[in-house]
Design a protein around this motif. Structure first.
Motif, short mmCIF file in Angstrom:
data_model
loop_
_atom_site.label_atom_id
_atom_site.label_comp_id
_atom_site.label_asym_id
_atom_site.label_seq_id
_atom_site.Cartn_x
_atom_site.Cartn_y
_atom_site.Cartn_z
N ILE A 34 -5.45 -1.46 5.61
CA ILE A 34 -5.12 -1.33 7.05
C ILE A 34 -5.07 -2.81 7.75
O ILE A 34 -5.70 -2.78 8.86
CB ILE A 34 -6.25 -0.24 7.58
N PRO A 35 -4.11 -3.60 7.22
CA PRO A 35 -4.10 -4.96 7.88
C PRO A 35 -3.29 -4.86 9.21
O PRO A 35 -3.48 -5.79 9.94
CB PRO A 35 -3.17 -5.64 6.91
N TRP B 102 0.76 -2.59 16.30
CA TRP B 102 1.90 -2.45 16.62
C TRP B 102 2.18 -2.06 18.05
O TRP B 102 2.71 -2.72 18.68
CB TRP B 102 2.88 -1.61 15.67
N THR C 192 4.23 0.11 3.53
CA THR C 192 5.67 0.25 4.27
C THR C 192 6.82 1.43 3.55
O THR C 192 6.43 1.58 2.46
CB THR C 192 6.45 -1.19 4.62
N LYS D 82 -7.08 4.81 -7.84
CA LYS D 82 -8.24 5.18 -7.23
C LYS D 82 -8.73 6.44 -8.27
O LYS D 82 -7.83 7.12 -8.54
CB LYS D 82 -8.59 5.27 -5.90
N ASN E 279 10.82 -4.29 5.86
CA ASN E 279 9.38 -4.86 6.31
C ASN E 279 8.76 -5.29 5.06
O ASN E 279 7.87 -6.26 5.28
CB ASN E 279 8.83 -3.43 6.98
N THR F 275 -13.42 1.98 3.97
CA THR F 275 -13.03 1.38 5.12
C THR F 275 -13.60 2.03 6.14
O THR F 275 -13.05 2.11 7.52
CB THR F 275 -11.21 1.78 5.27
N GLY G 267 -3.90 -2.12 11.38
CA GLY G 267 -4.52 -1.02 11.86
C GLY G 267 -3.71 0.00 11.93
O GLY G 267 -3.69 0.99 12.93
N GLY H 293 0.81 -1.09 0.00
CA GLY H 293 -0.04 0.16 0.00
C GLY H 293 0.78 1.22 0.14
O GLY H 293 2.08 1.20 0.14
N SER H 294 0.23 2.34 -0.07
CA SER H 294 1.03 3.62 -0.46
C SER H 294 0.46 4.81 0.39
O SER H 294 1.09 6.00 -0.05
CB SER H 294 1.26 3.82 -2.03
N SER H 295 -0.24 4.69 1.47
CA SER H 295 -0.45 5.75 1.99
C SER H 295 0.40 5.80 3.43
O SER H 295 1.43 5.31 3.29
CB SER H 295 -2.11 5.75 2.36
N LYS I 47 10.04 0.78 4.47
CA LYS I 47 11.27 0.02 4.73
C LYS I 47 11.54 -1.31 3.89
O LYS I 47 10.49 -2.11 3.93
CB LYS I 47 11.36 -0.14 6.21
N HIS J 249 -12.72 5.81 -5.00
CA HIS J 249 -12.43 6.00 -3.35
C HIS J 249 -13.49 6.39 -2.63
O HIS J 249 -14.14 7.24 -2.93
CB HIS J 249 -11.23 7.11 -3.77
N1 LIG Z 1 -10.49 3.90 1.59
C1 LIG Z 1 -9.23 3.50 0.96
O1 LIG Z 1 -9.25 3.10 -0.20
C2 LIG Z 1 -8.15 3.17 1.93
C3 LIG Z 1 -8.00 3.47 3.23
C4 LIG Z 1 -6.72 2.93 4.04
C5 LIG Z 1 -5.96 2.33 3.32
N2 LIG Z 1 -6.09 1.92 2.00
C6 LIG Z 1 -4.69 1.33 1.27
O2 LIG Z 1 -4.36 0.34 2.28
C7 LIG Z 1 -3.03 0.29 2.49
C8 LIG Z 1 -2.47 -0.31 4.00
O3 LIG Z 1 -3.15 0.54 5.09
P1 LIG Z 1 -2.69 1.54 5.94
O4 LIG Z 1 -1.17 2.40 4.99
O5 LIG Z 1 -3.55 2.57 6.33
O6 LIG Z 1 -1.78 0.84 7.12
P2 LIG Z 1 -1.37 -0.47 7.60
O7 LIG Z 1 -0.83 -1.21 6.19
O8 LIG Z 1 -2.26 -1.40 8.54
O9 LIG Z 1 -0.12 0.06 8.28
C9 LIG Z 1 0.97 0.75 7.93
C10 LIG Z 1 2.01 0.84 9.16
O10 LIG Z 1 2.65 -0.60 9.40
C11 LIG Z 1 4.15 -0.44 9.31
N3 LIG Z 1 4.70 -1.68 8.97
C12 LIG Z 1 4.48 -2.24 7.69
N4 LIG Z 1 5.19 -3.35 7.51
C13 LIG Z 1 5.70 -3.57 9.00
C14 LIG Z 1 6.36 -4.76 9.24
N5 LIG Z 1 6.81 -5.81 8.59
N6 LIG Z 1 6.90 -4.59 10.75
C15 LIG Z 1 6.74 -3.23 11.44
N7 LIG Z 1 5.84 -2.22 10.92
C16 LIG Z 1 5.31 -2.36 9.71
C17 LIG Z 1 4.27 0.93 8.60
O11 LIG Z 1 5.45 1.17 8.78
P3 LIG Z 1 7.08 1.21 8.25
O12 LIG Z 1 7.01 2.24 7.06
O13 LIG Z 1 7.84 1.53 9.47
O14 LIG Z 1 7.06 -0.19 7.95
C18 LIG Z 1 3.24 1.63 8.76
O15 LIG Z 1 3.44 2.48 9.87
C19 LIG Z 1 -2.72 1.90 2.45
O16 LIG Z 1 -1.34 2.08 2.34
C20 LIG Z 1 -3.55 2.03 1.36
O17 LIG Z 1 -2.89 1.83 -0.08
C21 LIG Z 1 -7.15 2.32 1.22
#
Ligand SMILES: NC(=O)c1ccc[n+]([C@@H]2O[C@H](COP(=O)([O-])OP(=O)(O)OC[C@H]3O[C@@H](n4cnc5c(N)ncnc54)[C@H](OP(=O)(O)O)[C@@H]3O)[C@@H](O)[C@H]2O)c1
Length: 316
Positions: free
Chosen positions: A231-232, A239, A280, A114, A285, A181, A234, A51-53, A282, A152
């Motif tokens: 948001i897998p 964490w 991510t 989107k 990660n 979401t 959260g 993902g990229s937010s 990193k 979106h």
């Molecule tokens: N309405 C929508 O369309 C919508 C809404 C929300 C999200 N999304 C999509 O879903 C994606 C994922 O959701 P999200 O970005 O909100 O949150 P997320 O994937 O639940 O969490 C991202 C966080 O987890 C950390 N992380 C990732 N891999 C890790 C690992 N192996 N070990 C430790 N920390 C780790 C990242 O930090 P590091 O950078 O330090 O790894 C970042 O702080 C978004 O990026 C976006 O593309 C879509």
């Protein structure tokens, strides 16, 4: 008996040392990841993407693309494909588009973006603005057709989905969908799923956030709609919850060697899920997350045990 030293292989990636089981590393290196079929076509995708937010978009804003290049290179070089972005994620779409073109990896990426010129207080979508936003996405990515474009956050479905259906009919996008979401909007999401000819939804789901599994994920299965999970972790919630705690030894039975793999494997084991797209910034990660697409997935009894473990922790 294998010693810890025998079991673990140290990998240096983008300056960071991480440990991976040799079998896992071998599987990741050979691109031997668990795949799931897109219901509307049968095309198979690796079950873990990017993902990229969140942190990805913060880094995209910093004008230092090196780290993001390493993240995207890690995704591609280890068999991943799905990249979820949006024009709303700051510079993410633009920076990632440049990186993918530089890496000459357009064909390896399943690009999910989107359309969002409506919604969240913006009211009805202006069709001209929607087309202009799509034109920018095509330019940034340099891919035509784009693999997936979703409306979106359910914004102005009649206008925006209408445009996406036209675009699909013109052969400029391979799959279309819609994202939400917010639990409070799941009934609206379900209505679109029933009424529109969509290939995908994007929805939130995590071991401690299981609302989408009540109605949305079973409906997607019934209707043959693919699912990207958002948001897998959260974002930071999970964490914080597991901070300072070790992954339980029993999780190794299904190949979860880190909390990231524990959280992703829980989600990936749901049969409605096509791909999970954690963000991510990193490379290490990214590799860790891809490790969740290797080996076994937990069965139903184990998934219940995973929920019990997480629910017993103090909430973040
Ligand atoms: N309405 C929508 O369309 C919508 C809404 C929300 C999200 N999304 C999509 O879903 C994606 C994922 O959701 P999200 O970005 O909100 O949150 P997320 O994937 O639940 O969490 C991202 C966080 O987890 C950390 N992380 C990732 N891999 C890790 C690992 N192996 N070990 C430790 N920390 C780790 C990242 O930090 P590091 O950078 O330090 O790894 C970042 O702080 C978004 O990026 C976006 O593309 C879509």
């Amino acid at each position: 008996m294998l010693t810890r030293r025998d079991c673990l292989k140290y990998v240096t990636l983008a300056g960071a040392a991480i440990t991976l089981q040799p079998r896992m590393l071998e599987a990741i290196e050979s691109g031997d990841l668990i795949m799931r079929a897109i219901p509307s076509s049968g095309e198979k995708l690796p079950i873990v993407g990017l993902g990229s937010s969140a942190t990805f978009s913060s880094l995209a804003r910093s004008e230092d693309a090196t780290r993001l290049r390493n993240v995207m290179r890690t995704l591609i070089e280890h068999g991943g494909a799905v990249f979820d972005t949006a024009p709303a994620y700051g510079a993410s779409e633009e920076v990632a588009g440049k990186i993918i073109q530089e890496l000459d990896a357009k064909k390896k990426i399943f690009w999910a973006t989107k359309l969002n010129v409506a919604g969240r207080g913006r009211g009805a979508a202006d069709p001209a603005a929607a087309r202009a936003q799509l034109d920018r996405s095509f330019q940034r990515i340099g891919k035509d057709p784009i693999d997936l474009i979703q409306v979106h956050n359910l914004g102005d479905i009649p206008t925006q989905m209408g445009i996406l259906k036209d675009l699909k009919a013109e052969g400029r996008v391979r799959y279309i969908g819609v994202t939400s979401t917010r639990t409070s909007r799941y009934s609206d999401l379900a209505k679109v799923m029933r009424e529109e000819p969509i290939d995908f939804i994007g929805v939130d789901y995590a071991v401690d956030n299981r609302h989408s599994a009540e109605m949305i994920l079973p409906l997607a299965q019934d209707l043959g709609i693919g699912v990207l999970i958002y948001i897998p972790f959260g974002r930071t919630r999970l964490w914080r919850r597991v901070s300072g705690r070790n992954v339980p030894a029993w999780a190794q039975e299904f190949g979860a060697h880190s909390w990231a793999q524990f959280f992703i494997k829980y989600i990936a084991a749901h049969p409605a899920v096509t791909a999970v797209t954690p963000a991510t910034s990193k490379a290490e990660n990214m590799l860790d997350n891809l490790g969740a697409a290797v080996g076994e997935l937990p069965d139903e009894a184990t998934r219940r045990r995973m929920v019990e473990l997480v629910e017993a922790l103090p909430s973040a």
